[in-house]
Design an enzyme around this catalytic site. Sequence first.
Site, PDB file in Angstrom:
ATOM      1  N   SER A 151     -46.068  13.886  73.726  1.00 15.34           N
ATOM      2  CA  SER A 151     -45.858  12.899  72.672  1.00 15.34           C
ATOM      3  C   SER A 151     -44.733  11.943  73.096  1.00 15.34           C
ATOM      4  CB  SER A 151     -45.534  13.636  71.371  1.00 15.34           C
ATOM      5  OG  SER A 151     -45.681  12.801  70.274  1.00 15.34           O
ATOM      6  N   HIS A 162     -53.543  16.799  69.917  1.00 17.20           N
ATOM      7  CA  HIS A 162     -52.245  16.344  70.450  1.00 17.20           C
ATOM      8  C   HIS A 162     -51.673  17.348  71.458  1.00 17.20           C
ATOM      9  CE1 HIS A 162     -49.159  13.340  70.238  1.00 17.20           C
ATOM     10  NE2 HIS A 162     -48.227  14.118  69.720  1.00 17.20           N
ATOM     11  N   ASP A 218     -57.094  13.291  69.626  1.00 14.78           N
ATOM     12  CA  ASP A 218     -55.714  12.961  69.273  1.00 14.78           C
ATOM     13  C   ASP A 218     -55.576  11.478  68.956  1.00 14.78           C
ATOM     14  OD1 ASP A 218     -52.977  12.835  68.996  1.00 14.78           O
ATOM     15  OD2 ASP A 218     -52.572  12.912  71.160  1.00 14.78           O
TER      16      ASP A 218
END
Lengths: 487, 487
Positions: A173, A450, A425
């Site tokens: 991320s 994710h 995601d």
Amino acid sequence: MAKLCRWCWLLLASVCFILSGSAFNSIHVSRRSYSSVDAPAYRTYYFTQQIDHFGFDQDLTFQQRYLVSDSHWAGDGGPMLFYTGNEGDIAWFCNNTGFMWEVAEELKAILVFAEHRYYGESLPFGDQSYSDSKHLNYLTSEQALADFAVLIRHLKGSIPGAQDSPVIAIGGSYGGMLAAWFRMKYPDIVVGALAASAPIWQFEQIVPCNTFYGIVTNDFRKSGPGCAESILTSWEAINRLSSTDKGLFWLSTAFHLCSPLKTKEDARVLKAWLSETWVNLAMVDYPYAADFLQPLPAWPIQVVCKYLQDPGLPDMELLKQIFQAANVYYNFSGDTQCLNISQTATENLGDLGWSYQACTEMVMPMCTDGVNDMFEPQRWDFEAYSEDCFKQWGVRPRPSWITSIYGGKNISSHSNILFSNGDLDPWSSGGVSCNISDTLVAVKIPEGAHHLDLRYSNARDPPSVQRARRLEVQYMKDWIGKSRAGH
Amino acid sequence: MAKLCRWCWLLLASVCFILSGSAFNSIHVSRRSYSSVDAPAYRTYYFTQQIDHFGFDQDLTFQQRYLVSDSHWAGDGGPMLFYTGNEGDIAWFCNNTGFMWEVAEELKAILVFAEHRYYGESLPFGDQSYSDSKHLNYLTSEQALADFAVLIRHLKGSIPGAQDSPVIAIGGSYGGMLAAWFRMKYPDIVVGALAASAPIWQFEQIVPCNTFYGIVTNDFRKSGPGCAESILTSWEAINRLSSTDKGLFWLSTAFHLCSPLKTKEDARVLKAWLSETWVNLAMVDYPYAADFLQPLPAWPIQVVCKYLQDPGLPDMELLKQIFQAANVYYNFSGDTQCLNISQTATENLGDLGWSYQACTEMVMPMCTDGVNDMFEPQRWDFEAYSEDCFKQWGVRPRPSWITSIYGGKNISSHSNILFSNGDLDPWSSGGVSCNISDTLVAVKIPEGAHHLDLRYSNARDPPSVQRARRLEVQYMKDWIGKSRAGH
């Protein structure tokens, strides 16, 4: 209450801002401990860092926390896997990045998890760190990368046997963005980077602003008939009900809210909270039961969609189903007494920190149209966004800065970065999904949410993530080998 | 007087600091106009820059000056040669970088000379820019590079035909360091860099601290028998004479000083001024008459050494010869009435700026031993240096920061940088003198002083600098070609 007000206030001006900011925030809102019975064993250290690497007027320092595990390390120049901590408590990332623990065994590597300044325990000014824009002035990605660089130089100089260790940056991320940028800006310090689910192109007009919510919508469309349509229909149903006090009361009861809705503005908060819930579900749509943002069943969107099969239901019937769907996310354990619509963003520094970062460097344009996606239409309104930021933090965002400093799409002269993205995601919208060169490689995980690849391996992992992890390890071995050979 | 005191005071604690700082300073002390009759024609512009690229608390801006010449530009994606301005007035660099003007013609390139913040007219806080450490806080190489990056993005977006122009960074001395670092940190913005006489390794312990003054000494040794020995002997002669008032008076008269020496400390200033003079001569030991730091004859050290053939002379006789030698540098025109020993560092912002930069990021260890060099022995004393900096600027230097941010010796993963160095140039001590890879190339100029290659071509140029320039142009063409081919 102060927190709720903050969100309320932001919502008034910019739903998109909330949606984008909070979705990213929610990566770290939970502090639940790692679900495995064998919690990874690490030692905790603190390193004295300059608060301002880029200025000399203030010569202040702070203690940066970092975690080390050398249980698999062979020493003697063995590799170091370095997690470039993102917006949250580093212990939580440490416990949720099982892949690194597995790779450490295979590569006989030492693991280091470095906490990002202004998060967890690494607060430059202690409890004053968030007091005003002056104290927040050193919360930037550039300062964080400099922390990592200086820390690694310290570790190499102080850990016996680590002096010539090739270091690989790993992050997911925002941490993945940092890993990629770290390799770009400090290629002498890390031989390569695994940037998992890193939306480095979610800036300016590099990607369309509506892709993110389009991916969320697709996840729901694919997970059950009528599902996305039910959600799309729900917004107007809420609007209709919230136009009367009676309707607001009904909504408060139907959603088992801890605090009843009193105004139309409260209903906006309800809608933003629901939007965020659907986004979060898309992020954690994993193939097995997991406890990342919340404890959830396998393929949670499929479970949610079982309640959302008929978009043609009357308003109240439809919204009862919406509640059941949201309840999958908030009350899978069955222990929750009432739902708190300020809850997806819990009271922790991570929220605040990311909100500030989104108001300075991390300006990620987001929009919805209600046609290609299942959300209420909302255009990207930078002026309103900037006004909100100024009101909340006393700072103005600089939307083109990230492209200036990190190169935007033009990154082909860099090397040794893996960009992994899962098709489920939403953050893959801003990710690198095609190979840029032999050494800037896109790793596709069609069934992945994710940064699924960063999690511990699981019997229910789809083959695509198994392949992705094998490929990632292969590249790491290659980088390490080439580094040792002096290339 | 304030200026003299500043230097005096610094001298007391750290001669090396003075020597290194001032030598570098002196690159820009002269503001004489370009000696060619055909002064290059350019237009002057100003661009609004953030004062702090790396923090958002202060959203202030300043006007950065830059100069543009498109007289040879073919437009339509033709290349841009971008001078990464260093510590001085950009018009002066523009007028002293004839090579770029000649290459512009050959490559049909547009020329841009960007002024470094805090120098020339590019003062972030106007006449308050140097008032204290708070106002000086944004004088760093990182901020300067960010200025260049943002400016180039602006130029590409606003000059018709420049959108796809490959940009090459060019700079000399500190400007050469910036050119190299710019390519390292922003390879998406510049396709390559020519870093002329850029001592990027003159930091920490990367090179021995005594090499710089050893090169100065060698220049004098090679330029005449007894020359370096005479200078070595002169220090003790000055020490002996300055131990009495009569001797100080004699020195003041013999050196035609504008202000007589009154104390032993004044004699220290005299010695530092002489040291700096010899260093400056080494930097500008060009094969033809030139007016860079001062108007000088061809091979000025040979002219100087004609006066310094007998180190065995009695003190006063020797020092009379030293005066004659110094007079070559300060009074080649014959117009100078008296010599001002605060003169090599004239009253301009450049001095102050570099002094601050040397007290923060640009910590270049220097030392002398009086055996391998012709200077009074002086060890590198970081503690004293740091104390001096704190007294003068209220800041502490961070000696390892430049290595952390720019990689020190480990730069092999970068590409497309030419490091040119002349063997006569003392700054070659910290330069890259061997090829690091196919694309990180050392260009050697045995007969060259400080960035001789960046000057206009001259009939008396030695073949080595002619070869160097041809090679440099060849690499530029290669970078441009590859950029156009999408590599």
